[in-house]
Design an enzyme around this catalytic site. Structure first.
Site, mmCIF file in Angstrom:
data_model
loop_
_atom_site.group_PDB
_atom_site.id
_atom_site.type_symbol
_atom_site.label_atom_id
_atom_site.label_comp_id
_atom_site.label_asym_id
_atom_site.label_seq_id
_atom_site.Cartn_x
_atom_site.Cartn_y
_atom_site.Cartn_z
ATOM 1 N N GLU A 1 -3.963 -7.358 1.930
ATOM 2 C CA GLU A 1 -4.666 -8.428 1.595
ATOM 3 C C GLU A 1 -6.552 -8.464 1.239
ATOM 4 O OE1 GLU A 1 -2.440 -11.709 -0.065
ATOM 5 O OE2 GLU A 1 -0.544 -10.938 1.348
ATOM 6 N N LEU B 1 -0.103 -2.635 -5.979
ATOM 7 C CA LEU B 1 -1.620 -3.328 -6.312
ATOM 8 C C LEU B 1 -2.183 -2.169 -5.563
ATOM 9 C CD1 LEU B 1 -4.270 -4.240 -7.349
ATOM 10 C CD2 LEU B 1 -4.644 -5.474 -5.656
ATOM 11 N N GLU C 1 -3.174 2.040 -3.847
ATOM 12 C CA GLU C 1 -2.741 3.246 -4.670
ATOM 13 C C GLU C 1 -2.979 4.374 -3.189
ATOM 14 O OE1 GLU C 1 -3.828 3.818 -8.412
ATOM 15 O OE2 GLU C 1 -2.827 2.763 -8.966
ATOM 16 N N PRO C 2 -2.953 5.028 -2.706
ATOM 17 C CA PRO C 2 -3.067 6.300 -2.260
ATOM 18 C C PRO C 2 -4.958 6.204 -2.184
ATOM 19 C CG PRO C 2 -1.526 7.435 -3.105
ATOM 20 C CD PRO C 2 -1.949 5.866 -3.910
ATOM 21 N N GLN D 1 -11.332 -20.402 37.316
ATOM 22 C CA GLN D 1 -11.899 -20.365 36.287
ATOM 23 C C GLN D 1 -12.360 -19.307 34.903
ATOM 24 O OE1 GLN D 1 -16.199 -21.630 36.651
ATOM 25 N NE2 GLN D 1 -15.797 -23.684 35.941
ATOM 26 N N PHE E 1 4.940 -6.705 -4.246
ATOM 27 C CA PHE E 1 3.661 -5.840 -5.056
ATOM 28 C C PHE E 1 3.100 -5.678 -5.070
ATOM 29 C CE2 PHE E 1 -1.084 -7.379 -4.792
ATOM 30 C CZ PHE E 1 -0.987 -8.519 -5.863
HETATM 31 C C1 LIG Z 1 1.379 -3.145 6.649
HETATM 32 C C2 LIG Z 1 0.398 -3.445 5.204
HETATM 33 C C3 LIG Z 1 1.394 -3.548 4.336
HETATM 34 C C4 LIG Z 1 1.083 -3.582 2.738
HETATM 35 N N1 LIG Z 1 1.136 -4.429 1.581
HETATM 36 C C5 LIG Z 1 0.627 -3.982 0.638
HETATM 37 C C6 LIG Z 1 1.505 -4.915 -0.865
HETATM 38 O O1 LIG Z 1 2.922 -5.349 -0.794
HETATM 39 N N2 LIG Z 1 0.503 -3.781 -1.820
HETATM 40 C C7 LIG Z 1 -0.338 -3.575 -1.890
HETATM 41 O O2 LIG Z 1 -0.659 -3.645 -3.397
HETATM 42 N N3 LIG Z 1 -1.263 -3.054 -0.752
HETATM 43 C C8 LIG Z 1 -0.550 -2.998 0.164
HETATM 44 N N4 LIG Z 1 -0.744 -2.570 1.369
HETATM 45 C C9 LIG Z 1 -2.106 -2.266 1.863
HETATM 46 C C10 LIG Z 1 -3.024 -2.363 1.572
HETATM 47 O O3 LIG Z 1 -3.635 -3.863 0.242
HETATM 48 C C11 LIG Z 1 -5.044 -2.133 2.040
HETATM 49 O O4 LIG Z 1 -4.414 -1.399 3.039
HETATM 50 C C12 LIG Z 1 -6.227 -3.102 2.021
HETATM 51 O O5 LIG Z 1 -6.324 -3.547 0.560
HETATM 52 C C13 LIG Z 1 -7.153 -1.413 2.038
HETATM 53 O O6 LIG Z 1 -7.128 -0.690 1.675
HETATM 54 P P1 LIG Z 1 -7.205 0.980 2.272
HETATM 55 O O7 LIG Z 1 -6.036 0.697 3.021
HETATM 56 O O8 LIG Z 1 -7.133 2.359 1.440
HETATM 57 O O9 LIG Z 1 -8.669 1.132 3.118
HETATM 58 P P2 LIG Z 1 -10.088 1.420 2.619
HETATM 59 O O10 LIG Z 1 -10.237 1.012 1.041
HETATM 60 O O11 LIG Z 1 -9.898 2.356 2.303
HETATM 61 O O12 LIG Z 1 -11.149 1.435 3.577
HETATM 62 C C14 LIG Z 1 -11.517 1.763 5.072
HETATM 63 C C15 LIG Z 1 -11.772 0.732 5.754
HETATM 64 O O13 LIG Z 1 -13.403 0.992 4.909
HETATM 65 C C16 LIG Z 1 -13.567 -0.460 4.766
HETATM 66 N N5 LIG Z 1 -14.667 -0.446 3.348
HETATM 67 C C17 LIG Z 1 -13.538 -0.012 2.518
HETATM 68 N N6 LIG Z 1 -14.416 -0.784 1.241
HETATM 69 C C18 LIG Z 1 -15.761 -1.870 2.153
HETATM 70 C C19 LIG Z 1 -17.744 -2.532 1.929
HETATM 71 N N7 LIG Z 1 -17.144 -2.367 0.283
HETATM 72 N N8 LIG Z 1 -17.794 -2.437 2.316
HETATM 73 C C20 LIG Z 1 -17.183 -2.747 3.860
HETATM 74 N N9 LIG Z 1 -16.399 -2.091 3.967
HETATM 75 C C21 LIG Z 1 -15.902 -1.007 2.920
HETATM 76 C C22 LIG Z 1 -12.273 -1.601 5.213
HETATM 77 O O14 LIG Z 1 -12.776 -2.660 5.346
HETATM 78 C C23 LIG Z 1 -11.330 -0.577 5.558
HETATM 79 O O15 LIG Z 1 -11.901 -0.728 7.222
HETATM 80 C C24 LIG Z 1 -0.083 -3.336 2.680
HETATM 81 C C25 LIG Z 1 -1.147 -2.474 4.165
HETATM 82 C C26 LIG Z 1 -0.760 -2.651 5.094
HETATM 83 C C27 LIG Z 1 -0.851 -2.211 6.245
#
Ligand SMILES: Cc1cc2nc3c(=O)[nH]c(=O)nc-3n(C[C@H](O)[C@H](O)[C@H](O)COP(=O)(O)OP(=O)(O)OC[C@H]3O[C@@H](n4cnc5c(N)ncnc54)[C@H](O)[C@@H]3O)c2cc1C
Length: 391
Positions: free
Chosen positions: A369, A124, A126-127, A282, A122
Site C-alpha cells: 500500500e 491494483l 500488476e507484475p 543501561q 483489492f
Molecule cells: C505481502 C504483500 C501483499 C500485497 N497485497 C496487495 C494487494 O492486496 N493488492 C495489490 O494491488 N497489491 C498488493 N501488493 C503489492 C504492493 O502494493 C506492491 O508490492 C507495492 O506497491 C510496491 O510495488 P512493487 O513491488 O512493484 O515495487 P516497485 O514499484 O518495483 O519498487 C521497487 C523499489 O523501488 C522503490 N521505488 C519505486 N518507485 C520509486 C520512486 N518514485 N522513488 C523512490 N523509490 C521508488 C520502491 O520503494 C521499492 O523499494 C502486495 C505486496 C505484498 C508484498
C-alpha cells in the site's frame, strides 16, 4: 484537543484485546507454519462484529470508523499480522465503494462483508506496475453487446486474500493504454463467479502466511455498467480509498512493535548475564526506551491520521499526515521486531519464540500500500507544495 478515546472506543479496545489474547495468540505460530487460512479466526471476528467495524451502520456495519478499525487491528497485530490483515481486508476493497460507489453497489456489496458472508480483495498491482500504478496494462473496452458495459482483460498480482474473495475491486485502463493520465483508469467491482475470472499462481511468502497473495486472471470478463465504481475515468476518487487506508496499515505496524517490545522486555527481565539480568544493563534500557518513544509517536501519528480520515480529510492536502503515520509505524515495526530478536539473542532467532516470525511479518508492511519511499515522496511533496507548513 482531546487525547482520550471515547467510552465506546475504549470498550472496543478492551474487547478486542481480550479476544486477540484468547483466540489469536494461541493460533499465531500454527498459522505461520501451516499457511492454512484461519477460518476459525474469521468466524471469531464475525461473531464479535469486527468484520463490519468501519462499514456504516446503514450498510450493516458497526460504524466505528477508521479509528475503530485501527484500534482493533493494533490489538490483533500484537499477536498475528495475518489476523490483522484479515481485518484490514474488510476496508481495503470496500473503501472505493464506500467513497465513490453508487447506492446500489453499497447495498449489494457492503452488508455481506460486514456479516462475513462475503469476502473481498483489492487488485491494483500488476507484475510490471507496483509503485508505478499508471503502468498498468489491464484493459477495459466497451462491451459491444451491452450498452455501458465493459470487457476486462489483464493480470493482477500479489493480491491479498485473492483465493478467499467473492468479489474484487479492480482497476483497469479505460482510456488510451499508453496514457499516464489518471482519468484513463477506472475502478470496477468484479465478481469471482463471473465467466473469465480465475485465480492464477499464489505466492510463497516470507511472512504473513495464512492469507494468500496471488494472481487474479481476467480473460474477457464482461462487467455491467452498474459495476463501475464512481465515474469512468474516476481513478482519482477511488484512490482516495487508499489515502484513508494509511492509519489502518500503520496499526498493523504499531501492534506488531508493541507485541515485540513487550515480549522482549519480559525476556530480558528474566535472562541473566554477568551476574545480573540483561534488563539491568543501561545499554539495553536505552534501546527499550527508544523503542517505547517510537511506539508512542507512531500511535499519536496514527490515531490523528485515523481521526482525519474519519472526518473525510483524506484529500491531497491531508496526504502528508496520513503518509507519515504509515511510514513511521511500518518502519518502526521492522526496527522493533529486529530489536526483539537481538534482545533474545540466539533464542530470538529460533522458532521457539515468536520474534523471528514478527521480524519476517514486519517487512511486508514497508512495501504494501505504498512503499516507504513512496510515502516519503508524498510527505516531501506536501512540504514542498506547502500543504505541510508550520507558519
Ligand atoms: C505481502 C504483500 C501483499 C500485497 N497485497 C496487495 C494487494 O492486496 N493488492 C495489490 O494491488 N497489491 C498488493 N501488493 C503489492 C504492493 O502494493 C506492491 O508490492 C507495492 O506497491 C510496491 O510495488 P512493487 O513491488 O512493484 O515495487 P516497485 O514499484 O518495483 O519498487 C521497487 C523499489 O523501488 C522503490 N521505488 C519505486 N518507485 C520509486 C520512486 N518514485 N522513488 C523512490 N523509490 C521508488 C520502491 O520503494 C521499492 O523499494 C502486495 C505486496 C505484498 C508484498
Amino acid at each position: 484537543m482531546e487525547f482520550d478515546l471515547s467510552p465506546e472506543l475504549a470498550q472496543l479496545q478492551q474487547t478486542v484485546r481480550r479476544l486477540a489474547h484468547d483466540k489469536v495468540r494461541p493460533r499465531a505460530r500454527e498459522i505461520d507454519v501451516t499457511g492454512a487460512y484461519p477460518q476459525d479466526l474469521f468466524d471469531a471476528f464475525r461473531d464479535a462484529g469486527l468484520l463490519g467495524l468501519c462499514i456504516p451502520e446503514a450498510y450493516g456495519g458497526g460504524g466505528a470508523g477508521i479509528l475503530g478499525l485501527t484500534l482493533a487491528i493494533e490489538e490483533v497485530a500484537k499477536h498475528s499480522n495475518t489476523a490483522a490483515l484479515m481485518l484490514l481486508l474488510t476496508r481495503l476493497p470496500t473503501g472505493p465503494v464506500m467513497i465513490a460507489g453508487s447506492e446500489e453497489q453499497k447495498q449489494r456489496y457492503l452488508p455481506a462483508v460486514a456479516e462475513g458472508t462475503a469476502r473481498a480483495a483489492f487488485g491494483l498491482s500488476e507484475p510490471q506496475a507496483g509503485s508505478d500504478v499508471m503502468g498498468m496494462r489491464t484493459r477495459a473496452v466497451p462491451d459491444p453487446d451491452r450498452p455501458g458495459g465493459w470487457v476486462l482483460t489483464g493480470l493482477k498480482c500479489w493480491m491479498s486474500g485473492v483465493r478467499e474473495a467473492d468479489w474484487y475491486t479492480v482497476f483497469a485502463k479505460t482510456g488510451d493504454p499508453a496514457s499516464r493520465a489518471h482519468d484513463s483508469v477506472t475502478a470496477f467491482v468484479v465478481e469471482r463467479a463471473w465467466p473469465g475470472v480465475s485465480v492464477g499462481r499464489t505466492d510463497h511468502k516470507m511472512g504473513v502466511r495464512g492469507v494468500d497473495t496471488g494472481e487474479l486472471v481476467l480473460e474477457s470478463v464482461r462487467v455491467p455498467a452498474e459495476n463501475v465504481i464512481g465515474e469512468v475515468g474516476g481513478f482519482r476518487l477511488a484512490m482516495l480509498g487508499l489515502n484513508a487506508m494509511r492509519p489502518i496499515v500503520a496499526a498493523r505496524g504499531i501492534g506488531l512493535a508493541e507485541g515485540a517490545l513487550m515480549y522482549a522486555t519480559e525476556y530480558v527481565k528474566e535472562r541473566e548475564a554477568f551476574g545480573q539480568t540483561i534488563a539491568d544493563f543501561q545499554g539495553i534500557q536505552w534501546e527499550i526506551a527508544k523503542c517505547a518513544v517510537d511506539i508512542e509517536a507512531a500511535r499519536l501519528l496514527t490515531y490523528r491520521a485515523a481521526a482525519l480520515a474519519d472526518a473525510g480529510k483524506f484529500t491531497k492536502e491531508w496526504v502528508p499526515y496520513l503518509s507519515m503515520a504509515k511510514y513511521h509505524a511500518t518502519e518502526l515495526a521492522v526496527r522493533a521486531s529486529g530489536l526483539a530478536v537481538q534482545l533474545l539473542g540466539a533464542a530470538g532467532y529460533m522458532e521457539e519464540h515468536p520474534t523471528e516470525q514478527w521480524y519476517r511479518d514486519a517487512k511486508q508492511l514497508t512495501i504494501v500500500e505504498g512503499t516507504s519511499q513512496v510515502q516519503l515522496g508524498l510527505i516531501a511533496r506536501g512540504v514542498l507544495q506547502g500543504d505541510l507548513w508550520w507558519d
